[in-house]
Every structure is written in structure tokens, then in C-alpha cells.
Design an enzyme around this catalytic site. Structure first.
Site, PDB file in Angstrom:
ATOM      1  CG  ASN A 128      -2.199   0.706   1.043  1.00 23.59           C
ATOM      2  OD1 ASN A 128      -2.801   0.651  -0.011  1.00 23.59           O
ATOM      3  ND2 ASN A 128      -2.629   1.384   2.085  1.00 23.59           N
ATOM      4  CB  ILE A 137      -3.918   2.874  -7.150  1.00 24.36           C
ATOM      5  CG1 ILE A 137      -3.729   2.525  -8.629  1.00 24.36           C
ATOM      6  CG2 ILE A 137      -3.918   1.608  -6.296  1.00 24.36           C
ATOM      7  CD1 ILE A 137      -2.425   1.821  -8.959  1.00 24.36           C
ATOM      8  N   PRO A 138      -6.626   3.942  -4.966  1.00 20.73           N
ATOM      9  CG  PRO A 138      -8.842   3.353  -4.535  1.00 20.73           C
ATOM     10  CD  PRO A 138      -7.739   3.204  -5.549  1.00 20.73           C
ATOM     11  CB  CYS A 139      -3.106   3.468  -1.083  1.00 22.94           C
ATOM     12  SG  CYS A 139      -2.311   5.031  -1.465  1.00 22.94           S
ATOM     13  CG  HIS A 140      -7.348   7.944  -0.437  1.00 22.92           C
ATOM     14  ND1 HIS A 140      -7.015   7.751  -1.767  1.00 22.92           N
ATOM     15  CD2 HIS A 140      -8.671   8.249  -0.417  1.00 22.92           C
ATOM     16  CE1 HIS A 140      -8.086   7.949  -2.522  1.00 22.92           C
ATOM     17  NE2 HIS A 140      -9.102   8.246  -1.723  1.00 22.92           N
TER      18      HIS A 140
END
Length: 177
Positions: A128, A137-140
Site C-alpha cells: 500500500n 489507486i485509492p490507498c487512502h
């Protein structure tokens, strides 16, 4: 191997970001003040077999327009072709992140159970953190199993901002359309 990589600086409400793309895919979207940005740039050049030069192309123009729509609250839909460079495990984690819907969250453990086993939570957290394409790429959207906002390469203040912003973009429950 790609022939050329271009880098374009983008202004956002969260600070400048850099987009690095070939003629067909986005390889990097990162905040200007990310501590590992230089390392990421060298890694992209090495893995892609091409130097990065300042410039613009159809891919950087597309991601710029999509980010404008995202930050204005008009759309959370990203269609820019992505090609993040990483290990097979990292790519598997990033593929799972792409499945997380706008304004929703999952835990690192949820992803670990999907791509490996629960024992892989730390490896998922590392993958991540190695995500080279922030926001898209929504690592949040990945949080601790207790609901806490744990780690974000762009800073926890940005993670909090992104999640609140997405919450306004996609009301849930009784307020959903």
C-alpha cells in the site's frame, strides 16, 4: 520497455503532484513532497528502461482533466490507463485497492485475506505504501481494522481530506440517491 516517459506537474488542493506517463499509460502520480519521490522516479526509469523528461502527452492531459473533475467534486471516475511498476504481490494489492468504491474504506486485513492470508497484513501495508499512483489507486481508502487512519505516504492530513472529500461526493445511507 517504453520509448519515452514524460513528467507533468499538476496543481491540486492538496499541493503539487507529478504525473509520469508513457504514450499509453500512467506510471506515477505522486505528491511533490513525498519523501520517496526521487527513489520512485529512479525506479520508474530503471524498470521502464527510459529517462523521464518534462513534457505533456495525451495520458498526462487525461489524468489532469480527471483530477480536476475529482477535486471539483464532479466525478470520482478515473479512466486513464494505468501501468504501475511493482512486484506481482504489490500489483495484486493495488488491484484490490482499485475495487474499493468511492467514499468507502477497507482494512489492511480485508485486503490481506483476499490476496494472501491474514498473516500478510504487514506485507499489504508495505505494498500500500509503495503505491506509485496516488488517489487513482485509492490507498487512502485503506484503514486500520479498528477504523483508525493509519499511515499514508502523502500524510495523514491528506488521507483525512481525501476521505472527507469523497464522503461529500457520494453520500451513503438515507442521503444516497
Amino acid at each position: 520497455m517504453v520509448d519515452t516517459l514524460v513528467a507533468r506537474w499538476l496543481e491540486t488542493p492538496l499541493g503539487e503532484m507529478i504525473a509520469v506517463a508513457s504514450g499509453t499509460h500512467l506510471h506515477l502520480l505522486e505528491f511533490h513532497d513525498r519523501a520517496i519521490l526521487d527513489k520512485e522516479m529512479r525506479s520508474i526509469e530503471q524498470r521502464a528502461g527510459a529517462a523521464v523528461a518534462e513534457g505533456d502527452n495525451a495520458v498526462t492531459r487525461q489524468i489532469a482533466a480527471e483530477l480536476d473533475a475529482y477535486f471539483s467534486g464532479a466525478s470520482g471516475d478515473f479512466r486513464t490507463p494505468l501501468e504501475p511498476l511493482g512486484s506481482d504481490f504489490e500489483k495484486a494489492v493495488w488491484a484490490e485497492l482499485l475495487k474499493i468504491r468511492l467514499a468507502e474504506t477497507v482494512s489492511y486485513g480485508d485486503i490481506a485475506r483476499t490476496v494472501a492470508t491474514m498473516e500478510a497484513v504487514r506485507a499489504v501495508a508495505q505494498a500500500n505504501g509503495a503505491n506509485p499512483i496516488a488517489i487513482v489507486i485509492p490507498c487512502h481508502r485503506c484503514i486500520g481494522s479498528d477504523g483508525s487512519l493509519t499511515g499514508y505516504g502523502g500524510g495523514l492530513w491528506r488521507k483525512r481530506w481525501l476521505l472527507r472529500h469523497e464522503g461529500r461526493m457520494r453520500p451513503v445511507g438515507l442521503f444516497a440517491l
